[in-house]
Structure formats: C-alpha cells, structure tokens
Design an enzyme around this catalytic site. Structure first.
Site, PDB file in Angstrom:
ATOM      1  N   ARG A  35       0.843  -1.207   0.000  1.00  0.00           N
ATOM      2  CA  ARG A  35       0.000   0.000   0.000  1.00  0.00           C
ATOM      3  C   ARG A  35       0.873   1.250   0.000  1.00  0.00           C
ATOM      4  NH1 ARG A  35      -2.496   1.000   4.476  1.00  0.00           N
ATOM      5  NH2 ARG A  35      -1.116  -0.262   5.761  1.00  0.00           N
ATOM      6  N   LYS A 138     -17.259  -8.446  11.600  1.00  0.00           N
ATOM      7  CA  LYS A 138     -16.894  -9.621  10.799  1.00  0.00           C
ATOM      8  C   LYS A 138     -18.137 -10.210  10.133  1.00  0.00           C
ATOM      9  CE  LYS A 138     -12.416 -10.402  12.898  1.00  0.00           C
ATOM     10  NZ  LYS A 138     -11.483 -11.064  13.800  1.00  0.00           N
ATOM     11  N   ARG A 142     -18.970 -10.872   6.154  1.00  0.00           N
ATOM     12  CA  ARG A 142     -19.505 -12.153   5.650  1.00  0.00           C
ATOM     13  C   ARG A 142     -20.738 -11.918   4.778  1.00  0.00           C
ATOM     14  NH1 ARG A 142     -19.459 -17.165   9.914  1.00  0.00           N
ATOM     15  NH2 ARG A 142     -17.238 -17.104  10.399  1.00  0.00           N
TER      16      ARG A 142
HETATM   17  N1  NAP Z   1      -7.333 -15.261  17.721  1.00  0.00           N
HETATM   18  C1  NAP Z   1      -6.518 -14.407  18.266  1.00  0.00           C
HETATM   19  O1  NAP Z   1      -6.031 -14.574  19.388  1.00  0.00           O
HETATM   20  C2  NAP Z   1      -6.142 -13.189  17.480  1.00  0.00           C
HETATM   21  C3  NAP Z   1      -5.147 -12.323  17.957  1.00  0.00           C
HETATM   22  C4  NAP Z   1      -4.787 -11.223  17.167  1.00  0.00           C
HETATM   23  C5  NAP Z   1      -5.422 -11.006  15.946  1.00  0.00           C
HETATM   24  N2  NAP Z   1      -6.386 -11.852  15.525  1.00  0.00           N
HETATM   25  C6  NAP Z   1      -7.062 -11.637  14.226  1.00  0.00           C
HETATM   26  O2  NAP Z   1      -6.104 -11.813  13.188  1.00  0.00           O
HETATM   27  C7  NAP Z   1      -6.345 -10.891  12.129  1.00  0.00           C
HETATM   28  C8  NAP Z   1      -5.050 -10.121  11.821  1.00  0.00           C
HETATM   29  O3  NAP Z   1      -4.683  -9.394  12.980  1.00  0.00           O
HETATM   30  P1  NAP Z   1      -3.180  -8.880  13.229  1.00  0.00           P
HETATM   31  O4  NAP Z   1      -3.051  -8.678  14.693  1.00  0.00           O
HETATM   32  O5  NAP Z   1      -2.233  -9.757  12.506  1.00  0.00           O
HETATM   33  O6  NAP Z   1      -3.263  -7.455  12.521  1.00  0.00           O
HETATM   34  P2  NAP Z   1      -2.192  -6.259  12.576  1.00  0.00           P
HETATM   35  O7  NAP Z   1      -0.818  -6.787  12.684  1.00  0.00           O
HETATM   36  O8  NAP Z   1      -2.648  -5.256  13.591  1.00  0.00           O
HETATM   37  O9  NAP Z   1      -2.430  -5.549  11.146  1.00  0.00           O
HETATM   38  C9  NAP Z   1      -2.448  -6.316   9.973  1.00  0.00           C
HETATM   39  C10 NAP Z   1      -2.387  -5.419   8.763  1.00  0.00           C
HETATM   40  O10 NAP Z   1      -3.592  -4.668   8.639  1.00  0.00           O
HETATM   41  C11 NAP Z   1      -3.295  -3.582   7.777  1.00  0.00           C
HETATM   42  N3  NAP Z   1      -3.820  -2.341   8.379  1.00  0.00           N
HETATM   43  C12 NAP Z   1      -3.839  -1.989   9.681  1.00  0.00           C
HETATM   44  N4  NAP Z   1      -4.374  -0.765   9.820  1.00  0.00           N
HETATM   45  C13 NAP Z   1      -4.696  -0.343   8.579  1.00  0.00           C
HETATM   46  C14 NAP Z   1      -5.274   0.826   8.048  1.00  0.00           C
HETATM   47  N5  NAP Z   1      -5.671   1.823   8.843  1.00  0.00           N
HETATM   48  N6  NAP Z   1      -5.425   0.914   6.701  1.00  0.00           N
HETATM   49  C15 NAP Z   1      -5.061  -0.088   5.894  1.00  0.00           C
HETATM   50  N7  NAP Z   1      -4.509  -1.235   6.340  1.00  0.00           N
HETATM   51  C16 NAP Z   1      -4.324  -1.353   7.654  1.00  0.00           C
HETATM   52  C17 NAP Z   1      -1.790  -3.488   7.630  1.00  0.00           C
HETATM   53  O11 NAP Z   1      -1.491  -4.047   6.359  1.00  0.00           O
HETATM   54  P3  NAP Z   1      -0.137  -3.779   5.515  1.00  0.00           P
HETATM   55  O12 NAP Z   1       0.676  -4.992   5.728  1.00  0.00           O
HETATM   56  O13 NAP Z   1      -0.618  -3.604   4.129  1.00  0.00           O
HETATM   57  O14 NAP Z   1       0.482  -2.534   6.073  1.00  0.00           O
HETATM   58  C18 NAP Z   1      -1.297  -4.367   8.755  1.00  0.00           C
HETATM   59  O15 NAP Z   1      -0.060  -4.935   8.530  1.00  0.00           O
HETATM   60  C19 NAP Z   1      -7.515  -9.999  12.580  1.00  0.00           C
HETATM   61  O16 NAP Z   1      -8.713 -10.442  11.981  1.00  0.00           O
HETATM   62  C20 NAP Z   1      -7.579 -10.209  14.080  1.00  0.00           C
HETATM   63  O17 NAP Z   1      -8.887 -10.084  14.605  1.00  0.00           O
HETATM   64  C21 NAP Z   1      -6.755 -12.949  16.252  1.00  0.00           C
END
Ligand code: NAP
Length: 313
Positions: A35, A138, A142
């Site tokens: 991006r 979410k 969906r």
């Molecule tokens: N089950 C669990 O315990 C658990 C824990 C944490 C997360 N999750 C889930 O896993 C998924 C990924 O989470 P994560 O923690 O890996 O996410 P993250 O590291 O916070 O962010 C992932 C990516 O989202 C994009 N992003 C963030 N803010 C943005 C914005 N304002 N505009 C455009 N893009 C943006 C960025 O993409 P770029 O790479 O393009 O910059 C970033 O690298 C989510 O659905 C979350 O709910 C689950």
C-alpha cells in the site's frame, strides 16, 4: 493439481507475515499487497522487500483505489486478508468492504478468506458490549461476501498463543507471571491455543481444498484444547516454580468492566466469553458448513503448548 496464485492483503501484519511465509513454503505463487500509504514506514518496506527476496511479488495498490485493487486481484486466484482487527467501528471494516467490492468486480477469484482468525462471529451473537463490535463487523463482511456469491473460507483460529499462553491468560501482559496468577472461575473451562505459524499453515492448506469451500474451518487440534489450570500446570512443570493461584469469581470479573477504558472493556468481554463461558469449546463441530483443520490435514505437525512455552523460560 495446480497451486493457486495467492494475494495476501495485510501481509506485513502479525499474522499476515506468517501467511506470506506459509504460502511461499507450500509452493504457491505469492503476491503481497504493497500500500502506498505505508509512506515512511521503513520497517514495513524492509519486510516487503524481504518477501520479494524470498520469491513473492509485490503488487502496489491502495485499498482506497478501486481500479488498482481490481487490477491486483485479477492477477491471482485466491485472496487472503489478514488486515487488522483492532480498530473499532472502523476504517478497517470499510477497507475490507472495499476489498470485497474489488473481488466482486474482478470476478475471477476462486476463494476469498476474510480477516477472521478468532472466535467464530456467527456463534457470538450474544457477545457483551462493547466487545461485540468486532464480531458484528466480521458478520457484516460475511454478509457482503455471501451476497456477492464470492467463494470463501472462514478460519476460526481460536486463541493465538503469544497473546494467551506464556502469560497464562493474564490480561495486560504478554510475559509469564512470576509469583501469582489470576484464575478465571474454577480454571477448568477449556479453550484452544494455536501457534501463529500453525494458524498460517492450516489457512494456506485450506485455500485449494474443495472440502473447505464456503465453510468455516475451526483450528481445534486435540492436544491444544486446554483449560487455564492445565496451562498453569504445564508452565509450573517447565519453570520448576509453583505460583500462587488467585481465583476470580465471574461476577467480580464482569464488575471490573466499569470505569476502565474501551480497549480494556473489550478485553474483559472477550475473556469472559473465553474463560468463563467456554465459547470456543461449548459446541460440537458437526454442521455441514463446518470442518476441523487437524482432521482435514493430519500431516501438519502442530506445536503443543508446552513446546511453545519453552522459549519464555
Ligand atoms: N485469535 C486471536 O487470538 C487473534 C489475535 C490477534 C489477531 N487476531 C485476528 O487476526 C487478524 C489479523 O490481525 P493482526 O493482529 O495480525 O493485525 P495487525 O498486525 O494489527 O495488522 C495487519 C495489517 O492490517 C493492515 N492495516 C492496519 N491498519 C490499517 C489501516 N488503517 N489501513 C489499511 N490497512 C491497515 C496493515 O497491512 P499492511 O501490511 O498492508 O500494512 C497491517 O499490517 C484480525 O482479523 C484479528 O482479529 C486474532
């Protein structure tokens, strides 16, 4: 069978970088959305360049640029979104809806995996405010996917280990407790814990699998279904140190929601559902639209939680 070409959106994120790695490791031609908004974020750029050095292709487009996004999506067969889930009522919901719009218009995508990777939002209709917003969002995504007839797979990844395991499910820390540990209720409610690289490996295994088409895939490997007491016992055995256990009754835990900030209120709601209610394990997977990943892919040697904890010793 020919392996699908994959586009990872959110590829530099905590989960996204692991999805890129798993996609390359499993032999998929892998593209990562780059991006322009990353601007001067040198760490993100370095990570993107390291993906390129490992064989990924970087496709440049903004999520706000519909045409650019459609052109990127047209170059692949599968889109996996690992966009952040932490921005409430968000910008991110709108951005993911824009991604769905682009996939709909491109018309070529054989599978879309939206950014879910937690509890199954379809089973969280009763979730407490204000945390329920993450499930509601979410579900909105969906709805858009299903209305557009986009072939999809939803991944229910349960608890990412780094957030829940070394800290023995304590809130507001990621490190192992040193002297005492708060125990939710009797500590016997079962949750499910996943190494994040395993989440990514199972996710990529699903993308070409007809058994995962238009289904929810739960990551529920048997030996990682554990209660908080079982996690504590594993850590005590590894560390050789016995912790003082402080039980927290459910009413006391829920009452602590008052007077804290929004992020904490969300956390308390999620922890309540996980560790008092048992929302990850209080149902069987037997619906026609659900499957369990470790049964589908028994060849994946998933990491057990005592192994995971060793790095924190
Ligand atoms: N089950 C669990 O315990 C658990 C824990 C944490 C997360 N999750 C889930 O896993 C998924 C990924 O989470 P994560 O923690 O890996 O996410 P993250 O590291 O916070 O962010 C992932 C990516 O989202 C994009 N992003 C963030 N803010 C943005 C914005 N304002 N505009 C455009 N893009 C943006 C960025 O993409 P770029 O790479 O393009 O910059 C970033 O690298 C989510 O659905 C979350 O709910 C689950």
């Amino acid at each position: 069978m020919e392996k699908s070409r994959v586009l990872v959106v959110g590829g530099t994120g905590y989960l996204g970088r692991r999805i890129v790695k798993a996609s390359l490791a499993q032999g998929h031609e892998t593209c990562v959305l780059m991006r322009p908004e990353i601007g001067l974020d040198i760490d993100k750029l370095q990570m993107l360049l390291s993906f390129k050095a490992q064989g990924a292709r970087l496709l440049e487009a903004s999520l706000d640029d519909h045409r650019g996004l459609v052109a990127a999506v047209k170059q692949v067969d599968v889109v996996v979104s690992a966009m952040s889930g932490v921005h409430f009522r968000s910008h991110n919901l709108l951005l993911q809806l824009k991604l769905v719009e682009a996939i709909k218009e491109a018309g070529n995508v054989k599978r879309f995996l939206p950014s879910e990777f937690g509890m199954n939002p379809a089973r969280m209709g009763h979730a407490l405010e204000p945390g329920r917003v993450s499930f509601d969002e979410k579900m909105e995504i969906r709805k858009a996917i299903e209305e557009a007839n986009i072939p999809h797979t939803y991944i229910s990844a349960n608890c990412f280990a780094a957030y829940f395991v070394p800290n023995l499910c304590q809130m507001r820390t990621l490190l192992p407790p040193k002297e005492e540990v708060h125990v939710y209720g009797d500590g016997n409610v079962k949750a499910i814990f996943m190494d994040e690289d395993d989440v990514a490996a199972y996710t990529i295994r699903c993308i070409d699998d007809p058994r995962a088409l238009n289904k929810t895939i739960y990551l529920r490997p048997e030996e990682n279904i554990l209660s908080q007491n079982e996690l504590i016992a594993k850590w005590e055995k590894l560390s050789g140190k016995v912790l003082e256990k402080i039980p927290i009754p459910s009413e006391e835990f829920l009452a602590s929601i008052k007077g804290t900030d929004l992020a904490n209120q969300v956390g308390i709601g999620h922890y309540y559902h996980l560790f008092y209610e048992g929302c990850l394990t209080n149902f069987d997977i037997r619906d026609n639209w659900e499957e369990e990943a470790s049964l589908l892919y028994p060849e994946i040697q998933y990491i057990r939680m005592d192994e995971y904890m060793k790095r924190y010793l």
